[in-house]
Design an enzyme around this catalytic site. Structure first.
Site, PDB file in Angstrom:
ATOM      1  N   HIS A 261     -75.348  -7.389 -26.121  1.00 53.92           N
ATOM      2  CA  HIS A 261     -76.683  -7.342 -26.731  1.00 53.92           C
ATOM      3  C   HIS A 261     -77.559  -6.696 -25.666  1.00 53.92           C
ATOM      4  CE1 HIS A 261     -79.916  -9.312 -29.339  1.00 53.92           C
ATOM      5  NE2 HIS A 261     -80.592  -8.702 -28.384  1.00 53.92           N
ATOM      6  N   LEU A 262     -78.344  -5.702 -26.053  1.00 53.27           N
ATOM      7  CA  LEU A 262     -79.160  -4.977 -25.079  1.00 53.27           C
ATOM      8  C   LEU A 262     -80.045  -5.930 -24.286  1.00 53.27           C
ATOM      9  CD1 LEU A 262     -80.234  -2.396 -23.789  1.00 53.27           C
ATOM     10  CD2 LEU A 262     -81.831  -2.196 -25.694  1.00 53.27           C
ATOM     11  N   HIS A 263     -79.895  -5.893 -22.974  1.00 51.52           N
ATOM     12  CA  HIS A 263     -80.724  -6.721 -22.099  1.00 51.52           C
ATOM     13  C   HIS A 263     -80.902  -6.025 -20.758  1.00 51.52           C
ATOM     14  CE1 HIS A 263     -76.595  -7.934 -21.120  1.00 51.52           C
ATOM     15  NE2 HIS A 263     -77.037  -8.399 -19.954  1.00 51.52           N
ATOM     16  N   LEU A 264     -82.049  -6.281 -20.165  1.00 53.10           N
ATOM     17  CA  LEU A 264     -82.367  -5.740 -18.848  1.00 53.10           C
ATOM     18  C   LEU A 264     -82.674  -6.911 -17.926  1.00 53.10           C
ATOM     19  CD1 LEU A 264     -84.145  -3.711 -21.100  1.00 53.10           C
ATOM     20  CD2 LEU A 264     -83.649  -2.310 -19.108  1.00 53.10           C
TER      21      LEU A 264
ATOM     22  N   ASN B  39     -79.191  -2.810 -15.857  1.00 50.97           N
ATOM     23  CA  ASN B  39     -78.687  -2.795 -17.227  1.00 50.97           C
ATOM     24  C   ASN B  39     -77.269  -2.249 -17.210  1.00 50.97           C
ATOM     25  OD1 ASN B  39     -78.312  -0.635 -19.682  1.00 50.97           O
ATOM     26  ND2 ASN B  39     -79.071  -2.618 -20.369  1.00 50.97           N
TER      27      ASN B  39
END
Length: 143
Positions: free
Chosen positions: A104-107, A92
């Protein structure tokens, strides 16, 4: 989706169904899909995103973080069962100093195998210094 910037968010478009994706899972607060083939670090490389638009872990609600990490765990176990992976890397980047490419929050959940010839562990160290004792400052900020 709250907090939308004036620029369209590719992950918001995917979550809404306005852009194509190879879906792995769709849940109430998080979703998972394959990364683009040209970006895949390994077979099965999957992105887990929050359904709500937040930039990074610093902006996410506790619920968004918990549901995203729960989905990461389930996908990791599926990678072991379905692909024979012997491990995973969860990657991340959050915020301007992190090399985050999509805001945009992403893992990234990347399946791994012994001897796969791939490494994700940093070999360089940050040259940054801070004017405070990092341990004391972080401990104080948590209380």
């Amino acid at each position: 989706m709250g907090g939308m910037s004036p620029e369209p968010c590719v992950f918001c478009n995917i979550v809404r169904g306005d852009a194509p994706a190879k879906w792995v899972a769709r849940e109430e607060h998080a979703a998972a899909f394959f990364t683009l083939p040209e970006s895949a670090l390994a077979p099965g490389h999957t992105l887990v995103v929050t359904r709500s638009h937040v930039v990074g872990v610093q902006d996410a609600s506790e619920n968004d973080l918990a549901t995203a990490m729960s989905l990461v765990g389930r996908i990791s176990r599926a990678m072991t069962a379905a692909l024979g992976a012997t491990g995973v890397n969860v990657l991340n980047a959050s915020g301007p100093g992190s090399e985050q490419s999509v805001h945009h929050l992403h893992l990234h959940v990347v399946p791994r195998w012994q001897g796969d010839g791939f490494t994700t562990w940093p070999v360089e160290r940050s040259g940054m210094t801070v004017p405070v004792d990092p341990h004391e400052a972080l401990s104080a900020a948590m209380h």
